[in-house]
Design an enzyme around this catalytic site. Sequence first.
Site, short mmCIF file in Angstrom:
data_model
loop_
_atom_site.label_atom_id
_atom_site.label_comp_id
_atom_site.label_asym_id
_atom_site.label_seq_id
_atom_site.Cartn_x
_atom_site.Cartn_y
_atom_site.Cartn_z
N HIS A 153 0.81 -1.21 0.00
CA HIS A 153 0.00 0.00 0.00
C HIS A 153 0.85 1.27 0.00
O HIS A 153 0.32 2.37 0.18
CB HIS A 153 -0.95 -0.01 1.20
CG HIS A 153 -1.90 -1.16 1.19
ND1 HIS A 153 -3.17 -1.08 0.68
CD2 HIS A 153 -1.75 -2.44 1.60
CE1 HIS A 153 -3.77 -2.26 0.79
NE2 HIS A 153 -2.92 -3.10 1.35
N HIS A 185 -8.21 -6.78 0.66
CA HIS A 185 -7.70 -5.82 1.64
C HIS A 185 -8.65 -5.67 2.83
O HIS A 185 -8.22 -5.51 3.97
CB HIS A 185 -7.46 -4.48 0.96
CG HIS A 185 -6.96 -3.39 1.85
ND1 HIS A 185 -6.04 -3.59 2.85
CD2 HIS A 185 -7.24 -2.05 1.87
CE1 HIS A 185 -5.78 -2.45 3.46
NE2 HIS A 185 -6.49 -1.50 2.88
N HIS A 204 -1.25 2.79 -5.49
CA HIS A 204 -1.56 1.37 -5.47
C HIS A 204 -3.05 1.14 -5.71
O HIS A 204 -3.87 2.03 -5.50
CB HIS A 204 -1.15 0.73 -4.14
CG HIS A 204 -1.90 1.29 -2.97
ND1 HIS A 204 -1.52 2.45 -2.33
CD2 HIS A 204 -3.02 0.85 -2.32
CE1 HIS A 204 -2.37 2.70 -1.34
NE2 HIS A 204 -3.29 1.74 -1.32
#
Length: 214
Positions: free
Chosen positions: A46, A56, A50
Site C-alpha cells: 500500500h 484488503h 496502489h
Amino acid sequence: MLYDITRTLTPRSAVFPGDTPVSITPTLQRRAGDSCNVTAITMSAHAGTHVDAPRHYSDDGAGIDAVPLDVLIGPARVVTLEAADAITIADLQNVIGDLLHAIRAAPRLLIRTRASHIPDDVWDDTFAHVDPQAADWLGANGLRLIGTDAPSVDPAASRALPAHRAFLRHGIIIIENLRLQGVPDGEYELLALPLKIAGGDAGPARVVLRRCAP
C-alpha cells in the site's frame, strides 16, 4: 497527451504510520565489480500509488491478481474537490452537474483533493475522505472504479473503514495515493496496472491518463 499520475517511490516515501517503509537496496553493482546492477525492494503493498484488492478488507475477497483488467482500463473522469473534508454526492454534483450522465459516460472517477499538493515524503492525516453514503450512491448508479490522491478513502484513524466496505459491496475497485497535480478536470482513458501478486491485498501500480480527443 499522457499524464503519469503515479507517485515516485523512494526510501523517503511517506507510508501509513506503522506500515512497512520503502527500502531500495543494491544487491549487485557494476561499480563494485559485479556483472550487472540488481536491487532488492522491501515495502508495503500500500506504499505509494496502489490499487486495493477486495482482499484488503474482506478475507473472502479477490486478490489483486483476480481484479478484472477491464475495470482498470477505460474511460475516466477527473474532478477537483480541494476544499472538501468528507466528499459527498452534493460536492460531486456541484462540480460535475449531471452526475448520472457522467458516470454512464465514464464509470471511473478520480478525485483531486488538497492531497495532490502534499510532497511524497510528507505524511498528512488531514486528507479528505469519501462519505460512505456517497460511496453507496456511486455504487448503486454504476461506478466501477474510484481513485483518490489521498492515502485512503476513509479517515486515517478509521478502523471500521465504512467507505471501503461500501465500495466493496458494489464491487468498486479503489486506487489510492494518486498524484493529480497539474491534470485538468475532464475525461480521459485510464490505464492502471497493479503488480500481479497472487492473493495480494493490494498492488503497487503505474497509473497513466490519456487525454480524450475533444
